[in-house]
Structure formats: C-alpha cells, structure tokens
Scaffold this motif. Structure first.
Motif, PDB file in Angstrom:
ATOM      1  N   ASN A 148      -4.295 -10.402  16.360  1.00  0.00           N
ATOM      2  CA  ASN A 148      -4.648  -9.878  15.034  1.00  0.00           C
ATOM      3  C   ASN A 148      -6.143  -9.596  14.918  1.00  0.00           C
TER       4      ASN A 148
ATOM      5  N   LEU B 118       8.148 -15.081   6.827  1.00  0.00           N
ATOM      6  CA  LEU B 118       6.724 -15.162   7.144  1.00  0.00           C
ATOM      7  C   LEU B 118       6.412 -14.370   8.417  1.00  0.00           C
ATOM      8  N   ALA B 119       5.127 -14.028   8.572  1.00  0.00           N
ATOM      9  CA  ALA B 119       4.709 -13.318   9.781  1.00  0.00           C
ATOM     10  C   ALA B 119       5.033 -14.144  11.030  1.00  0.00           C
ATOM     11  N   LEU B 122       8.495 -13.703  12.217  1.00  0.00           N
ATOM     12  CA  LEU B 122       8.656 -12.471  12.995  1.00  0.00           C
ATOM     13  C   LEU B 122       8.101 -12.671  14.405  1.00  0.00           C
ATOM     14  N   ILE B 150       0.956  -8.845  14.514  1.00  0.00           N
ATOM     15  CA  ILE B 150       1.916  -9.110  13.438  1.00  0.00           C
ATOM     16  C   ILE B 150       1.220 -10.101  12.502  1.00  0.00           C
ATOM     17  N   ALA B 151       0.955  -9.671  11.294  1.00  0.00           N
ATOM     18  CA  ALA B 151       0.105 -10.491  10.419  1.00  0.00           C
ATOM     19  C   ALA B 151       0.644 -10.544   8.995  1.00  0.00           C
ATOM     20  N   GLN B 152       0.036 -11.417   8.249  1.00  0.00           N
ATOM     21  CA  GLN B 152       0.419 -11.627   6.864  1.00  0.00           C
ATOM     22  C   GLN B 152      -0.773 -11.285   5.981  1.00  0.00           C
ATOM     23  N   GLU B 154      -2.208 -11.650   2.166  1.00  0.00           N
ATOM     24  CA  GLU B 154      -1.914 -12.403   0.942  1.00  0.00           C
ATOM     25  C   GLU B 154      -2.916 -12.078  -0.152  1.00  0.00           C
ATOM     26  N   TYR B 160       2.662 -10.064   1.920  1.00  0.00           N
ATOM     27  CA  TYR B 160       3.580  -9.218   2.680  1.00  0.00           C
ATOM     28  C   TYR B 160       3.162  -9.235   4.146  1.00  0.00           C
ATOM     29  N   ASN B 161       4.062  -8.741   4.999  1.00  0.00           N
ATOM     30  CA  ASN B 161       3.792  -8.741   6.433  1.00  0.00           C
ATOM     31  C   ASN B 161       3.379  -7.355   6.896  1.00  0.00           C
ATOM     32  N   THR B 162       2.579  -7.333   7.927  1.00  0.00           N
ATOM     33  CA  THR B 162       2.174  -6.048   8.499  1.00  0.00           C
ATOM     34  C   THR B 162       2.384  -6.054  10.017  1.00  0.00           C
ATOM     35  N   ARG B 167       2.205  -2.038   6.356  1.00  0.00           N
ATOM     36  CA  ARG B 167       3.053  -2.951   5.596  1.00  0.00           C
ATOM     37  C   ARG B 167       4.531  -2.805   5.971  1.00  0.00           C
TER      38      ARG B 167
END
Lengths: 249, 234
Positions: A148, B118-119, B122, B150-152, B154, B160-162, B167
């Motif tokens: 990330n 959650l991210a 995934l 793969i991230a979150q 907030e 949401y997750n990306t 998104r």
C-alpha cells in the motif's frame, strides 16, 4: 569488223568476269570448309561455353538477390529480437525473476521471548504462547502495508514475494512460497524509505506488536538487495485470452 | 576517235562491273572477319581457354554463394525458432504480470455487503486463493499482481475498501482461475477462512465456473527506484 571486235572483247571480258567470280566463290568455299573442318569443334565448344557462362552469371545474380533479401530480413529480425529481449528483461524484472536493488526499508519482526518468559514465571496457568509469537497474518498484513505504501519489490527472509506468493502457517511454522521460515522475520522492501516506514508504522499489525513489547524495528536503507524468485511459475489452467482488438502491430 | 571512244567505254563498263564485284566480295569478307568462323585457330584456342577460366571462376563463385545462402537460411531458421521461443516466454510472462487477459476454469466468490468486509479479509481471501493454486485473480475486475495494493479508506462515519486506490462497491466479486474444486476447498474447509467470515455474518457465495475471464491490469507496473542488480563480474 569493228563491231565484231567489240563483240569479242565483250565476250572475253564477260568470261573473265565470270571466271573471277567463280574463282572467288570456290576460294571462299574452300576456305570456309577448311576453317570449319579445323575449327568446327572449337567453335561449337566456344558457343557452348558462352551460353554456359551466361547462365552461370544469371544464376549468380539470382543468388546474390536471395542472399540480399535474407540479410535484410535478418537485420530487421535482429532489430525485432533486440526489442523483444528488452521487453523480456522488463517482464522478468516485474515478475520478480531478477535480483533487484534500490532504496527501501527492512522490517524485522521477532517473537516476544522475553514476554513469554515473564508470563511463564508469573503465572503458568494463564500463559498463552500464542500471544508471544509472530503469526503468519502479521507478516501477511505488514507485507500488504508495504504494498500500500508503494513497495516495488518485497522479500520475507529472502523469499521473494511475487504475484502468486502466499504466506500461511502450518502449526506454528510460517510458510512463504511453501518455504519454512523461522523468526526473526526480516521483511525487505524497495521503494521510498519514508513512505514505506510510514505505511508500516501506521499499519495495525506493527503498532500492535510494538505496543505489546515485541522486538520489532524498521531500518531505512539507501540500498537493499532483494533476491530473485526461484519458485515455479507455470500456469496450467490460465491461458491468455485472445484480444479482439490486438494493438500490437 | 570514235572507235577508240567506243572501246574505252566498253572497257570502262567491264572494269566498273568488276570493281563492284570486288567490293562486294571485300564486304562479305569483312563481315566474316567478325564471326568465329573467320578467326584464326590460335585465337579460337585462346578464347576457349579464357572462357574455360571464366566458367571455372563463376562456378567457384556459385559454390561460395550457395554456401553463404545455406548458412543464412540455417541462421534464419534458427533465428525463427529462437524468435518463437522468446515469443512463448514473453506471452507466459505477460500472463503472469497481468498484461494479458486470462481465461480458464475457476471460481467466483461474491460478497453481497450486508455486513462490511475489511480490507484484510480481502487480503486473506486472495492469499488463500494463491495458496490453493490460483493462477490469476481479480477483485471487481481489478487484476491482482505482485504490487497490487488492497487498502481501507476510513473517515469519521464509514470506511470502504480500495484496490490500487479505486473504490470497491458491493457486491464485491473475486474471480480466480485454477482448479475449481481445489480453490473452493481451500476456502471452505472447517475452520477455514469462510467459517471465520461467517462468524462475522459475512456469507460469501462461491460458484465453480467452466470458464472465468479475468481482465488485464489497467495500469502496468512502473518501477521508479528498483533496478536490476548488475553483477560486478560483467
């Protein structure tokens, strides 16, 4: 009389003329015959040779043209080959098949042996060894935090992380690319050291481990060497999907 | 005078005719000179020798050229086979790097979104799929490669997750190519990842598919700082 003499002269001249001509003719004929007898073979041989050499010269011209065509094709082929090899290098690099180097960070995660000792001595009945070891998920999520933060290449204990890499545990042993790992786990990542450090520090796992007195650290480096992936890489089920609009001309 | 004149005329005429004959004869002789028949024997022999030499040289040249041609053909065939091999390697690598769309048997896994995923869930799912022998994976059409993030995201009210900063909206669909049975079992074994998700009221639907088509990456990797390590020996 005069007329008669005239006539004679004429006749004589005519005859001598005819004679002269026939003489010439016969001479010619004789000479030609002689020449042809002597040189006929030679002449036909020379004629044959001339035809042959003409044919050979044509063949040489044709061959040179063919060779020229192949050479031109080869030169363009070599150019294409060179560009293909260039692309191959790039693709291999991106697939993790080459050793790479660059700036980055080394994240070290180790089991909390001290904490475990202390817990054991204080109260063995409540001692839970699970709370003092690094789990596969810790490594997996730290690797994800690094991704990330823009990591370009990552390895765990010198196992290169590639697209199909997985980090799991069997019992208490962590496997990366199905290779058994032992603590301390040294996670190397190439990228912007500042960003990578931020990404890990702000990640859930590192901060949790840090808070719980695990011996963890992040070292920023100007140059880190990350080894090539040495595992297998042969898709069996997946095939390239033919694109309707191929854009490689 | 008259007589003499007549005689003169006659002789002149005769000589004139003779002259014509002679000149014609000379002409034919001249043209004969240019052709082989009129050449002397030793000249013919010399010519024959010359031509023989020439022929030998030409034949030698042809031999040389033929050799060169054969060699070039071999090289070019070799080149073509090398070329074909390189092409094969390239295609395999393009597939691995997600530069080509992939198709094959596999599964789709659908998360409807009644409960938020959650991210890291995934990340776990993708990790588990690789462990079960997946060869290509995408989440909502985003091809997953080595550097995929793969991230979150907030804020105060929600998260949401990306995937690679884009998104993900529900339903979240994960597609994987591989042996469909193995992939499914890798997720659904007792105490496995699906059991774990179920305990958070997340119930992914898994479907085995004869053919899954997974698109290529949208943005090919661009490396900015990592470089191939040069061997010092070179």
């Amino acid at each position: 009389m005069v007329k008669k003499w005239h006539l004679y002269l004429t006749v004589i001249c005519l005859i001598s003329g005819v004679l002269l001509i026939t003489l010439f003719k016969t001479q010619q004929a004789v000479r030609a015959e002689a020449a042809s007898k002597k040189a006929n073979n030679l002449i036909s041989v020379i004629d044959g040779l001339e035809k042959e050499t003409d044919a050979l010269e044509e063949k040489i011209a044709a061959l040179r043209e063919q060779i020229d065509a192949i050479q031109k094709e080869q030169i363009s082929g070599e150019d294409r080959m060179a560009s293909l090899k260039q692309e191959l290098e790039t693709l291999k690099m991106q697939a993790g098949l080459t050793e790479v180097e660059g700036p980055g960070v080394i994240v070290v995660l180790d089991d909390n042996a001290k904490g475990a000792e202390a817990a054991k001595t204080s109260d063995l009945s409540t001692y839970n060894p699970e709370k003092f070891i690094i789990h596969d998920k810790n490594v997996l999520y730290v690797v994800n935090d690094l991704k990330n933060a823009g990591a370009e290449a990552i390895s765990v204990n010198n196992q290169r992380i590639v697209t199909t890499s997985n980090i799991r545990c069997v019992g208490t042993v962590i496997l990366v690319n199905s290779t058994r790992m032992a603590p301390p786990y040294e996670i190397k990542a190439i990228g912007d050291p500042e960003k990578l450090e931020q990404g890990v520090v702000n990640g859930i796992d590192y901060s949790y481990l840090k808070k719980n007195d695990f011996p963890v650290k992040i070292i920023k480096e100007d140059n880190i060497v990350i080894p090539a992936y040495k595992g297998s890489y042969s898709p069996v089920h997946a095939q390239p999907q033919e694109q309707e609009e191929s854009n490689n001309e | 005078m008259n007589k003499l004149k007549n005689w003169q005329i006659a002789v002149t005429l005769v000589l004139f005719v003779l002259g014509i004959f002679l000149s014609v004869q000379f002409r034919t002789q001249q043209t004969l000179l240019d052709s082989l028949e009129s050449m002397k024997e030793e000249d013919l022999v010399a010519m024959w020798k010359n031509l023989n030499d020439k022929r030998a040289k030409l034949e030698q040249e042809i031999q040389l050229l033929n050799g060169q041609y054969r060699e070039l053909m071999e090289q070019s065939n070799l080149g073509k086979s090398t070329f074909a091999n390189v092409q094969k390697d390239l295609d395999k690598l393009r597939l691995i790097n997600g530069l080509l769309p992939a198709k094959g048997p596999g599964i789709t896994l659908t998360i409807s979104g009644e409960s938020a995923v959650l991210a890291v869930d995934l990340v776990d799912l993708v990790n588990e799929l690789w462990a079960s022998g997946a060869e290509a994976i995408a989440i909502n059409g985003h091809r997953i490669i080595a550097t995929t993030s793969i991230a979150q995201v907030e804020d105060a009210y929600s998260f949401y997750n990306t995937v690679d900063g884009e998104r993900l909206y529900y339903p979240i669909v994960i597609e994987a190519i591989g042996d469909a049975n193995t992939l499914e079992k890798g997720l659904t074994f007792t105490g496995g990842i699906i059991d774990n998700l179920n305990s958070f009221s997340i119930y992914p639907q898994i479907e085995q598919k004869q053919e899954v088509v997974i698109p290529a990456v949208k943005y090919p990797q661009r490396w900015q700082v990592a470089k191939i390590k040069e061997n010092k020996e070179n």
